[in-house]
Design a protein around this motif. Sequence first.
Motif, PDB file in Angstrom:
ATOM      1  N   VAL A  89       0.814  -1.011   0.038  1.00  0.00           N
ATOM      2  CA  VAL A  89       0.113  -0.035   0.103  1.00  0.00           C
ATOM      3  C   VAL A  89       0.901   1.346   0.032  1.00  0.00           C
ATOM      4  CG1 VAL A  89      -1.794   1.209   1.203  1.00  0.00           C
ATOM      5  CG2 VAL A  89      -1.715  -1.285   1.173  1.00  0.00           C
ATOM      6  N   LEU A  90       0.514   2.150  -0.870  1.00  0.00           N
ATOM      7  CA  LEU A  90       1.502   3.251  -1.088  1.00  0.00           C
ATOM      8  C   LEU A  90       0.589   4.599  -0.913  1.00  0.00           C
ATOM      9  CD1 LEU A  90       3.853   2.226  -4.039  1.00  0.00           C
ATOM     10  CD2 LEU A  90       4.153   1.824  -1.353  1.00  0.00           C
ATOM     11  N   PRO A  91       0.988   5.660  -0.374  1.00  0.00           N
ATOM     12  CA  PRO A  91      -0.025   6.982  -0.302  1.00  0.00           C
ATOM     13  C   PRO A  91       0.010   7.590  -1.807  1.00  0.00           C
ATOM     14  CG  PRO A  91       2.320   7.153   0.413  1.00  0.00           C
ATOM     15  CD  PRO A  91       2.388   5.671   0.417  1.00  0.00           C
ATOM     16  N   ALA A  92      -1.334   7.769  -1.959  1.00  0.00           N
ATOM     17  CA  ALA A  92      -1.474   8.646  -3.271  1.00  0.00           C
ATOM     18  C   ALA A  92      -1.286  10.052  -3.042  1.00  0.00           C
ATOM     19  CB  ALA A  92      -3.036   8.437  -3.746  1.00  0.00           C
ATOM     20  N   GLU A  93      -1.409  10.964  -4.243  1.00  0.00           N
ATOM     21  CA  GLU A  93      -1.193  12.348  -4.213  1.00  0.00           C
ATOM     22  C   GLU A  93      -2.323  12.965  -2.916  1.00  0.00           C
ATOM     23  OE1 GLU A  93      -1.691  14.051  -7.835  1.00  0.00           O
ATOM     24  OE2 GLU A  93       0.154  13.145  -8.618  1.00  0.00           O
ATOM     25  N   GLU A  94      -3.499  12.442  -2.969  1.00  0.00           N
ATOM     26  CA  GLU A  94      -4.479  13.058  -1.907  1.00  0.00           C
ATOM     27  C   GLU A  94      -4.312  12.395  -0.663  1.00  0.00           C
ATOM     28  OE1 GLU A  94      -9.256  13.084  -1.480  1.00  0.00           O
ATOM     29  OE2 GLU A  94      -8.458  12.105  -3.256  1.00  0.00           O
ATOM     30  N   ALA A  95      -4.191  13.315   0.300  1.00  0.00           N
ATOM     31  CA  ALA A  95      -4.081  13.181   1.761  1.00  0.00           C
ATOM     32  C   ALA A  95      -5.152  11.998   2.243  1.00  0.00           C
ATOM     33  CB  ALA A  95      -3.985  14.110   2.665  1.00  0.00           C
ATOM     34  N   GLY A  96      -4.349  10.978   2.998  1.00  0.00           N
ATOM     35  CA  GLY A  96      -5.475   9.778   3.657  1.00  0.00           C
ATOM     36  C   GLY A  96      -5.952   8.916   2.452  1.00  0.00           C
ATOM     37  N   VAL A  97      -5.531   8.965   1.195  1.00  0.00           N
ATOM     38  CA  VAL A  97      -5.563   8.066   0.040  1.00  0.00           C
ATOM     39  C   VAL A  97      -4.359   7.169  -0.071  1.00  0.00           C
ATOM     40  CG1 VAL A  97      -6.488   7.715  -2.244  1.00  0.00           C
ATOM     41  CG2 VAL A  97      -7.562   9.507  -0.851  1.00  0.00           C
ATOM     42  N   TYR A  98      -4.886   5.741  -0.317  1.00  0.00           N
ATOM     43  CA  TYR A  98      -3.459   4.846  -0.717  1.00  0.00           C
ATOM     44  C   TYR A  98      -4.152   4.012  -1.930  1.00  0.00           C
ATOM     45  CZ  TYR A  98      -2.670   6.582   4.084  1.00  0.00           C
ATOM     46  OH  TYR A  98      -2.349   7.449   5.124  1.00  0.00           O
ATOM     47  N   LEU A  99      -2.983   3.424  -2.295  1.00  0.00           N
ATOM     48  CA  LEU A  99      -3.279   2.526  -3.525  1.00  0.00           C
ATOM     49  C   LEU A  99      -2.349   1.437  -3.656  1.00  0.00           C
ATOM     50  CD1 LEU A  99      -3.526   5.381  -6.488  1.00  0.00           C
ATOM     51  CD2 LEU A  99      -5.499   3.989  -5.308  1.00  0.00           C
ATOM     52  N   ALA A 100      -2.797   0.121  -3.867  1.00  0.00           N
ATOM     53  CA  ALA A 100      -1.892  -0.909  -4.266  1.00  0.00           C
ATOM     54  C   ALA A 100      -2.382  -1.640  -5.716  1.00  0.00           C
ATOM     55  CB  ALA A 100      -2.237  -1.667  -2.954  1.00  0.00           C
ATOM     56  N   ASP A 101      -1.152  -1.557  -6.560  1.00  0.00           N
ATOM     57  CA  ASP A 101      -1.506  -2.160  -7.778  1.00  0.00           C
ATOM     58  C   ASP A 101      -1.949  -3.504  -7.693  1.00  0.00           C
ATOM     59  OD1 ASP A 101      -1.102   0.096  -9.052  1.00  0.00           O
ATOM     60  OD2 ASP A 101       0.950  -0.167  -9.358  1.00  0.00           O
ATOM     61  N   ILE A 102      -2.699  -4.128  -8.700  1.00  0.00           N
ATOM     62  CA  ILE A 102      -2.926  -5.709  -8.455  1.00  0.00           C
ATOM     63  C   ILE A 102      -3.641  -6.139  -9.773  1.00  0.00           C
ATOM     64  CG2 ILE A 102      -5.282  -5.429  -7.520  1.00  0.00           C
ATOM     65  CD1 ILE A 102      -4.539  -7.952  -5.915  1.00  0.00           C
ATOM     66  N   ILE A 103      -3.397  -7.295 -10.181  1.00  0.00           N
ATOM     67  CA  ILE A 103      -4.202  -7.754 -11.572  1.00  0.00           C
ATOM     68  C   ILE A 103      -5.195  -8.792 -11.150  1.00  0.00           C
ATOM     69  CG2 ILE A 103      -3.924  -8.767 -13.660  1.00  0.00           C
ATOM     70  CD1 ILE A 103      -1.245  -7.629 -13.919  1.00  0.00           C
ATOM     71  N   PRO A 104      -6.439  -8.820 -11.216  1.00  0.00           N
ATOM     72  CA  PRO A 104      -7.509  -9.864 -10.540  1.00  0.00           C
ATOM     73  C   PRO A 104      -7.352 -10.977 -11.474  1.00  0.00           C
ATOM     74  CG  PRO A 104      -8.703  -7.768 -11.379  1.00  0.00           C
ATOM     75  CD  PRO A 104      -7.261  -7.395 -11.221  1.00  0.00           C
ATOM     76  N   THR A 105      -7.288 -12.144 -11.186  1.00  0.00           N
ATOM     77  CA  THR A 105      -7.338 -13.082 -11.957  1.00  0.00           C
ATOM     78  C   THR A 105      -8.248 -14.222 -11.696  1.00  0.00           C
ATOM     79  OG1 THR A 105      -5.794 -14.266 -10.420  1.00  0.00           O
ATOM     80  CG2 THR A 105      -4.728 -13.151 -12.132  1.00  0.00           C
ATOM     81  N   GLN A 106      -9.323 -13.909 -10.816  1.00  0.00           N
ATOM     82  CA  GLN A 106     -10.624 -14.546 -10.922  1.00  0.00           C
ATOM     83  C   GLN A 106     -11.626 -13.893 -10.888  1.00  0.00           C
ATOM     84  OE1 GLN A 106     -10.385 -17.561  -7.654  1.00  0.00           O
ATOM     85  NE2 GLN A 106      -8.558 -18.501  -8.206  1.00  0.00           N
TER      86      GLN A 106
END
Length: 221
Positions: A89-106
């Motif tokens: 989980v990495l912080p996004a530009e907006e405060a309090g927002v976080y993103l985590a890259d993923i490719i759903p396979t199911q």
Amino acid sequence: MRRAILAVALAVPLLLAAFSLRPAFAHSEAEVGDIRIIGGWENEPPLLGQLNAIYIQVERISDGSPVTNAFSSTDVNIVKGGESKALEVLPAEEAGVYLADIIPTQLGQYAITFQGTISGQQVNTQVEIEDVEDSRSLNFPESGDTGTGVPQGFVDEMRAVISDLTTQIDSANTTAEEARDTALAAAEIKAEADRAYLVGIVGIGVGVAGIAIAAVALRKS
């Protein structure tokens, strides 16, 4: 002036209607103490096999302020069925927002689990997020089209012709190898016959010479 006021009066409801028609993000939330966690997909609807990201927003319920550095002491995992994966989980530009890259396979529903401490608050909860969909419903052109303007039937026929030619070539190679082996065998038989003939000629010559010698000996005696 009246026309301008009338135009604004007409435009405002249209703008409100336009915003109301925008699709809402299917984000879910969980509350623990004074902490609200909102989770979902960054790109919705999430599609099978397509790069996406888990969207997480953390805020205080009391004043709505964002919580920064929320996951320094919290494990965040994504869960599907009986399997789970730790998220980076990495912080996004907006405060309090976080993103985590993923490719759903199911296909189906996923959930995000949180276990640890956020701003001094013990957290052990999860947020269910929108189901992953099959991308075929959005494909264009249809997957049966090669995308080159060539009909799929023609492509299938060409594949069949190429396959048949390959089979014929393999058969011809096999026949040629068999003919070569037969020719080699015939050459060996001929060589053996030639050797036998030569031996026979030599034997006959020796026999004739023996008879001649015997005749000369008899004549002398």
